[in-house]
Design a protein around this motif. Structure first.
Motif, PDB file in Angstrom:
ATOM      1  N   SER A 179       7.469 -29.527  28.324  1.00  0.00           N
ATOM      2  CA  SER A 179       7.061 -29.036  29.646  1.00  0.00           C
ATOM      3  C   SER A 179       7.936 -29.653  30.733  1.00  0.00           C
ATOM      4  O   SER A 179       8.401 -28.962  31.651  1.00  0.00           O
ATOM      5  N   ILE A 180       8.173 -30.966  30.635  1.00  0.00           N
ATOM      6  CA  ILE A 180       8.963 -31.672  31.650  1.00  0.00           C
ATOM      7  C   ILE A 180      10.388 -31.132  31.684  1.00  0.00           C
ATOM      8  O   ILE A 180      10.953 -30.880  32.763  1.00  0.00           O
ATOM      9  N   VAL A 181      10.966 -30.931  30.511  1.00  0.00           N
ATOM     10  CA  VAL A 181      12.331 -30.397  30.435  1.00  0.00           C
ATOM     11  C   VAL A 181      12.400 -29.012  31.091  1.00  0.00           C
ATOM     12  O   VAL A 181      13.318 -28.724  31.876  1.00  0.00           O
ATOM     13  N   LYS A 182      11.428 -28.157  30.810  1.00  0.00           N
ATOM     14  CA  LYS A 182      11.420 -26.803  31.379  1.00  0.00           C
ATOM     15  C   LYS A 182      11.269 -26.844  32.902  1.00  0.00           C
ATOM     16  O   LYS A 182      11.930 -26.095  33.629  1.00  0.00           O
ATOM     17  N   ILE A 183      10.377 -27.716  33.383  1.00  0.00           N
ATOM     18  CA  ILE A 183      10.156 -27.833  34.834  1.00  0.00           C
ATOM     19  C   ILE A 183      11.436 -28.290  35.529  1.00  0.00           C
ATOM     20  O   ILE A 183      11.874 -27.691  36.525  1.00  0.00           O
ATOM     21  N   ILE A 184      12.046 -29.371  35.020  1.00  0.00           N
ATOM     22  CA  ILE A 184      13.240 -29.928  35.664  1.00  0.00           C
ATOM     23  C   ILE A 184      14.393 -28.937  35.627  1.00  0.00           C
ATOM     24  O   ILE A 184      15.099 -28.730  36.633  1.00  0.00           O
ATOM     25  N   ASN A 185      14.597 -28.299  34.480  1.00  0.00           N
ATOM     26  CA  ASN A 185      15.687 -27.310  34.388  1.00  0.00           C
ATOM     27  C   ASN A 185      15.461 -26.138  35.333  1.00  0.00           C
ATOM     28  O   ASN A 185      16.402 -25.633  35.955  1.00  0.00           O
ATOM     29  N   TYR A 186      14.207 -25.699  35.463  1.00  0.00           N
ATOM     30  CA  TYR A 186      13.903 -24.576  36.352  1.00  0.00           C
ATOM     31  C   TYR A 186      14.126 -24.982  37.814  1.00  0.00           C
ATOM     32  O   TYR A 186      14.738 -24.236  38.586  1.00  0.00           O
TER      33      TYR A 186
END
Length: 877
Positions: A367-374
């Motif tokens: 989830s954290i990776v997806k949020i930061i990349n977005y």
């Protein structure tokens, strides 16, 4: 009157309008030697505290939770209140001056050095301390609270308490102690005022959901299956049934009447369990609960909650059951083996095992990776992101790239490792915690620009030599934090992973525009402090907006998403923010986000997709704040009563209404048109032989037998559930009139308005407009007490209307404590209640007859006792 010691101090900047309003009311509030203020991060709490100290003008001890915050007080004093250095300052609690800055820890350590506590009290008195300022007062629990409370009790001190969030989620005893020390809340600075004035930036909270791994799902499903099997076994266990039959409550309830009335839910659980086993229960056993007729008893079905309650009471009661000691020990072993019993607490939900795994589920790393990349894809170089979590997890520091996907714990290092392999621009990522600091090697030159190389050592990260671990001597911790923070503030570091213990409170980095809260340990207070890092405005960046991301892992076996989401919802009670709805408003609570009330695993991806889309429209966040701020001018309290029907309210209400009229009209028409001709043909000889009157009686009897029972039941349902919002409005006016007569409300009556709103889903909200904060709190608290499930009030109140008794729909309500402490006050409430609700009666519950009524009243609510019936909210109106 003594001279003001600080008359030469003068705040050298203009006050904001909300600060000016607070200071205008200060002289009124301080009359009881207490001034307790709620002030969100970014409101200038420290300078307000110093201005209050200046106005009181007496020798002062200022206490803060950390050295960083303590130092901020002295820095604000020297830079904001004087052009020359103010000398009468001390950081040493053993050498006091006119104004003294220290920490709660230092005071507690100092307190412990005194064997004779009188000498401790005398020390401060002899040194002339008369004012005590408690900064971040929500920290005051247990030992820190004790040494301060004893000091306060020893002499007449003026106590000033400042906090962003009172510890409302603490145990009741702790919360009581908190208010004993700090006094009641006198004033509050509202977040909308801070956004309006530009002290806080427009911001929005977002929830990113994750799915548990297959292993976690299998564990949860198996756990639930084992519980279902265990309950089924219990229902067929003859030894357990015999034990229940021989329990004193069931075997001889009249001999144990007082104890039974003190634990009616235990006896109810026994009855419900036996009924689920298809056992015949004599009515005389049930009549002890206050029922008068057998046909008014509707025994609920056995649920996990009732079984849990039954087993918990049996374990609590084992000292009274010595003859069954061996059997209960065997039962406990079985429960422990199933992971249902932990520390003598029976838990069928599986909080300890299931939810610890969900709280720290590795799915949140994705989830954290997806949020930061977005966020990076939309903000680019403008991204300034911080991820806060609980633990460092050093064991993963040298994890190779191929093994990162196997990391199964949430923490600083796991988050860093997952981001390290997923972001394109690696030099923007860093770690900052108390014991671990990692930056990209390319930033070492920048780091050492203002730092002495002799103070630090560096070591390349084994799994990725592009990163270095920086270690410093023991006295360089604060310098290292300042140096890394500087690199973040100037945009060299754009993604910073840290611990909430280091960065959650007192750390200041106004450039943060994206905050991810990957923390599951701690209180509402801690959550709000962490959130406060991202909502501060930034000089020279008037268009700044803040996105705050919260993580939750869904339990697929629970309709509302499970415990992880439930804890997050409770934390939102401490967050005031903008709604994510078409009709925007400012409120606390989770509902403002507009997420579905029930969430399945299949819906998670689509919900997340919509959430990410909303988060990218930061301009819309700013517009919505402007729109919502314009709608109100101050914070008010509101109570929401949740609709409890199985269907949506409009559908349910229509069902009740239709059922109530259908049998009176539709079936009557059908009966007259279809069955009446046949009835006439068959009974023509009756009409000819016995006359028209007898014939009419025959028809009425026929109609009554056909649908009279259905009509009776439908009318009963409508009377009981169909008019709840109207009842709440009447109850609210009864409370208001009583508070007014008892002079708890002194604001001019004509300035006050009670607002009750029926929402589309069937929930009902009630607020009071025009009252001051204390009056508003009294009103909302009293209404909340009445609408909550009944516990153990001194008085009950109920409508004294014949048809309600005949239909067995007597609704009992607890009389609020503020009216129920004395009979005279209770009678005043009865007068206003009867005026609004109709003829009513109060019942005193401290005698045998009253206890019987109380038990019956509690049973009316018992099935929903575990549910949240109402919710108190703060809303900008």
């Amino acid at each position: 009157m003594k001279n003001n010691l600080f008359k030469d101090l003068q705040f050298i900047f203009p006050w904001r309008s909300y600060q000016k309003d607070l200071l205008t009311n200060f002289s009124t509030h301080i009359s009881d030697d207490h001034f307790h203020v709620i002030a969100p991060p970014g409101s200038g709490k420290t300078v307000l505290g110093l201005e209050i100290v200046k106005r009181i003008g007496k020798k002062t001890l200022v206490l803060a939770p950390t050295l960083t915050i303590r130092n901020q007080w002295e820095e604000r004093l020297q830079n904001f209140f004087t052009k020359e250095h103010f000398e009468s300052v001390s950081f040493d609690i053993k050498s006091l001056s006119n104004i003294n800055f220290s920490t709660y820890q230092s005071l507690h350590s100092f307190y412990k050095t005194f064997n004779n506590k009188d000498a401790y009290y005398t020390y401060f008195k002899d040194n002339g301390i008369e004012t005590i300022v408690l900064d971040e007062a929500h920290h005051l629990k247990s030992e820190w609270w004790k040494c301060l409370y004893e000091l306060k009790q020893s002499s007449l001190y003026t106590v000033v308490a400042l906090t962003a969030t009172p510890p409302y989620d603490s145990e009741r005893t702790e919360l009581t102690k908190y208010f004993q020390l700090c006094g009641e809340i006198d004033d509050e600075i509202a977040t909308p005022d801070l956004v309006k004035e530009g002290n806080l930036c427009p911001h929005q909270d977002y929830v990113y959901l994750s799915k548990p791994s297959d292993i976690e799902i299998n564990y949860i499903v198996n756990f639930r299956r084992k519980i279902a099997e265990f309950i089924d076994e219990l229902k067929h266990d003859q030894e357990f049934k015999q034990f229940i039959y021989n329990h004193r409550f069931y075997k001889d309830p009249t001999e144990n009447i007082d104890e039974l009335y003190a634990n009616p839910e235990f006896f109810s659980a026994i009855i419900i369990f036996l009924k689920s086993c298809n056992e015949i229960i004599p009515f005389e056993k049930i009549s002890i609960l206050g029922f008068e007729k057998e046909d008014e008893v509707e025994i609920p079905r056995l649920t996990n909650t009732w079984t849990e309650l039954l087993l918990q009471h049996i374990i609590n009661d084992k000292l009274n059951l010595p003859e069954y000691e061996h059997y209960i020990i065997t039962l406990e072993k079985k429960l422990k083996k199933l992971n249902i019993l932990d520390h003598n607490k029976v838990n069928f939900i599986g909080n300890n095992r299931i939810y610890k795994s969900l709280f720290s589920s590795p799915s949140k790393l994705k989830s954290i990776v997806k949020i930061i990349n977005y966020e990076y894809s939309h903000l680019g170089n403008k991204l300034q992101s911080v991820i806060l979590t609980d633990y460092i997890r050093n064991e993963f520091i040298n994890t190779s790239e191929k093994d990162i996907k196997n990391i199964n714990k949430l923490g600083v290092v796991p988050i860093f490792q997952n981001l390290r392999i997923s972001i394109d621009n690696k030099n923007i990522l860093a770690v900052l915690s108390g014991s671990l600091v990692i930056i990209h090697a390319s930033l070492l030159g920048e780091f050492y620009l203002n730092e002495n190389t002799d103070y630090y050592t560096t070591k390349a990260l084994e799994c990725d030599s592009e990163y270095v671990i920086i270690s410093g001597k023991s006295n360089t911790k604060s310098r290292m934090v300042a140096a890394i923070t500087h690199l973040f503030e100037i945009g060299k570091i754009k993604i910073l992973v840290g611990t909430k213990s280091l960065l959650g409170e007192g750390w200041d980095a106004p450039s943060i525009n994206t905050l991810v809260l990957a923390s599951f340990v701690g209180s509402f207070v801690t959550s709000n402090q962490m959130r406060g890092r991202a909502i501060r405005s930034q000089i020279n960046n008037p268009s700044k907006t803040g996105n705050i991301w919260h993580l939750a892992c869904i339990d697929p076996t629970i309709e509302d998403g499970g415990r992880d989401l439930e804890i997050l919802k409770r934390r939102f009670d401490a967050f005031l923010g903008i709604s994510n709805t078409e009709d925007v408003f400012i409120s606390n609570g989770f509902d403002r986000l507009g997420l579905p009330k029930t969430i399945t695993l299949e819906e998670v991806d689509s919900i997340n997709k919509q959430t990410l889309k909303s988060s990218s429209n930061r301009h819309n966040t700013t517009k919505n704040w402007e729109k919502a701020i314009f709608k109100g001018n101050k914070l008010g309290r509101e109570l929401k009563h949740f609709f409890e029907g199985k269907k949506q309210y409009p559908v349910q209400k229509k069902i009740y209404y239709n059922d109530a009229v259908k049998y009176a009209l539709v079936e009557l028409t059908i009966t007259l048109s279809i069955f009446l001709p046949e009835f006439l043909l068959k009974n023509l000889h009756v009409l000819l032989n016995k006359g028209i009157v007898y014939f009419i009686y025959s028809i009425l009897a026929f109609l009554g037998l056909n649908f009279g029972v259905k009509t009776y039941n439908a009318i009963k349902l409508y009377l009981q559930f169909g008019m709840i919002h109207k009842d709440i409005e009447k109850i609210a006016h009864a409370i208001f009139e009583t508070l007014y007569e008892l002079q708890h409300i002194t604001t001019e009556k004509s300035n006050i308005e009670i607002i009750v709103t029926l929402l589309p889903q069937g929930d009902v909200t009630c607020s009071i407009k025009g009252a001051n904060q204390i009056e508003s709190n009294l009103f909302i608290n009293a209404l909340n007490e009445i609408l909550q499930p009944i516990e153990n009030p001194r008085y009950l109140i109920a409508k004294n209307i014949w048809y309600r008794k005949k239909l067995s729909i007597q609704n009992y309500f607890p009389v609020p404590k503020i009216f129920g402490d004395k009979k005279e006050r209770c009678l005043i409430f009865l007068k206003h209640w009867s005026h609004q609700m109709g003829k009513s009666k109060i019942y005193y519950t401290r005698n045998l007859e009253g206890r019987k009524i109380l038990v019956k009243a509690r049973l009316f609510h018992i099935s929903g006792a575990k549910k949240q019936v109402t919710k108190k909210s703060i809303i900008w109106k």
